[in-house]
Design an enzyme around this catalytic site. Structure first.
Site, PDB file in Angstrom:
ATOM      1  N   LEU A 187       0.872  -1.166   0.000  1.00 52.16           N
ATOM      2  CA  LEU A 187       0.000   0.000   0.000  1.00 52.16           C
ATOM      3  C   LEU A 187       0.913   1.221   0.000  1.00 52.16           C
ATOM      4  O   LEU A 187       1.946   1.229   0.679  1.00 52.16           O
ATOM      5  CB  LEU A 187      -0.903   0.025   1.239  1.00 52.16           C
ATOM      6  CG  LEU A 187      -2.027  -1.020   1.329  1.00 52.16           C
ATOM      7  CD1 LEU A 187      -2.799  -0.853   2.623  1.00 52.16           C
ATOM      8  CD2 LEU A 187      -2.971  -0.919   0.137  1.00 52.16           C
ATOM      9  N   ASP A 188       0.533   2.247  -0.734  1.00 56.34           N
ATOM     10  CA  ASP A 188       1.333   3.471  -0.740  1.00 56.34           C
ATOM     11  C   ASP A 188       1.469   4.023   0.671  1.00 56.34           C
ATOM     12  O   ASP A 188       0.648   3.748   1.549  1.00 56.34           O
ATOM     13  CB  ASP A 188       0.673   4.535  -1.629  1.00 56.34           C
ATOM     14  CG  ASP A 188       0.642   4.126  -3.093  1.00 56.34           C
ATOM     15  OD1 ASP A 188       1.448   3.264  -3.472  1.00 56.34           O
ATOM     16  OD2 ASP A 188      -0.188   4.666  -3.836  1.00 56.34           O
ATOM     17  N   LYS A 189       2.488   4.854   0.858  1.00 55.47           N
ATOM     18  CA  LYS A 189       2.730   5.450   2.169  1.00 55.47           C
ATOM     19  C   LYS A 189       1.504   6.189   2.685  1.00 55.47           C
ATOM     20  O   LYS A 189       1.182   6.128   3.882  1.00 55.47           O
ATOM     21  CB  LYS A 189       3.921   6.408   2.075  1.00 55.47           C
ATOM     22  CG  LYS A 189       4.282   7.098   3.385  1.00 55.47           C
ATOM     23  CD  LYS A 189       5.490   8.004   3.213  1.00 55.47           C
ATOM     24  CE  LYS A 189       5.866   8.690   4.515  1.00 55.47           C
ATOM     25  NZ  LYS A 189       7.060   9.567   4.360  1.00 55.47           N
TER      26      LYS A 189
END
Length: 321
Positions: A187-189
């Site tokens: 998952l993106d930051k």
């Protein structure tokens, strides 16, 4: 085309009675139905196991030994003792680095040593806790498989170690999990929501490999109102730099045109953000509410829990797409 319109306008938002999103509510209803179907069988199995226990002769208490309740482990002790021997490929897989099949390939290519001796014969066995197993010089520790569900908060990197990141999702475990676990997928930051962590290499491969195409549902917050025409385009498919992509389901959340619910099976990098960017929208917030049968219901942001045996069984059996 008529069916697509019907699916597209299916409400994604909160139900007046439950307050849960439509996609999660629908899936959880299926889970409850399956559980109700299984309950009589499980009750019967428990009853049969208890009857077999009751028929066993009681073990006499030896001199100086304190009696304790039959069938209960002593407090503070683990009952999952390691086997005296196990196959080398299983030991490697339990260390979380790869699947058993991939472990066989590593053994055949001579990348594994046991007690300093290179082993290239399939079927070799090791003694957990006594033999030293190394993969390309790195010590492996055969561990029990653990499965953790995390409600990822914003600002954490989905990796085990990153010298350029201030915080990783592993930091949220606060050292309370003894086993070395890894995030399943990314998952993106700045993306929040459902994230699975485990040391089960076989399961990780099944959940992340494109051929298995596990379902993911996202709650998307946009910088401006989305049009009906663009919802249609997402459902019918758009062209990105790495190929065409379409949403399996998409709709507004509670008639709020700045919030969209989208269901996908693709695992391509930043796919949700790129889909909306291609249509001229900026994703200001992205929350994954569903992944391969798992939801974050009852789990506060930044908190985690171990999966139940039933949840692990469902993941391994591929009960949910």
């Amino acid at each position: 085309m008529e069916n697509q319109n019907t699916n597209k306008k299916r409400p994604f938002g909160r139900d007046d009675r439950s307050g849960r999103s439509f996609f999660r509510m629908r899936h959880e209803g299926a889970i409850r139905t399956n559980e109700r179907e299984k309950e009589p069988t499980e009750r019967q199995e428990r009853q049969e196991r208890q009857e077999r226990k009751d028929r066993r002769p009681a073990r006499p208490v030896r001199s100086g030994e304190k009696p304790h309740s039959h069938g209960h482990a002593k407090p503070g002790r683990r009952t999952d003792a390691a086997p005296a021997e196990m196959r080398l490929n299983r030991y490697i897989a339990m260390s979380g680095v790869c699947s058993r099949r991939e472990a066989d390939q590593l053994i055949e290519t001579g990348e594994v040593t046991v007690n300093g001796v290179r082993v290239d014969r399939l079927g070799s066995k090791v003694r957990p806790g006594r033999d030293e197993v190394r993969l390309n010089g790195e010590l492996l520790k055969g561990e029990r498989n653990v499965y953790i569900l995390l409600n990822k908060p914003k600002g954490y990197v989905t990796t085990v170690e990153d010298p350029h990141a201030d915080r990783t999702v592993i930091d949220l475990l606060k050292g309370e999990c003894r086993e070395r676990v890894y995030p399943v997928g990314r998952l993106d930051k700045n993306t929040t929501g459902v994230l699975l962590l485990t040391n089960d290499g076989n399961l990780t491969k099944e959940l992340t490999h494109p051929s298995f195409a596990k379902k993911k549902i996202y709650h998307v917050f946009l910088d401006k109102a989305c049009t009906e025409a663009d919802l249609e385009r997402l459902a019918e498919g758009i062209e990105l730099e790495d190929g065409p992509i379409h949403a399996d389901e998409v709709s507004f959340v509670e008639e709020n045109r700045k919030e969209v619910g989208i269901e996908l099976h693709s695992g391509r990098n930043r796919i949700v953000r790129r889909m909306f960017e291609a249509l001229g929208y900026e994703v200001v917030k992205l929350d994954r509410v569903y992944f391969a049968g798992l939801t974050k219901q009852g789990l506060r942001r930044g908190f985690w829990r171990y999966l139940t045996p039933r949840e692990v069984s469902a993941l391994k059996s591929g009960a949910y797409d």
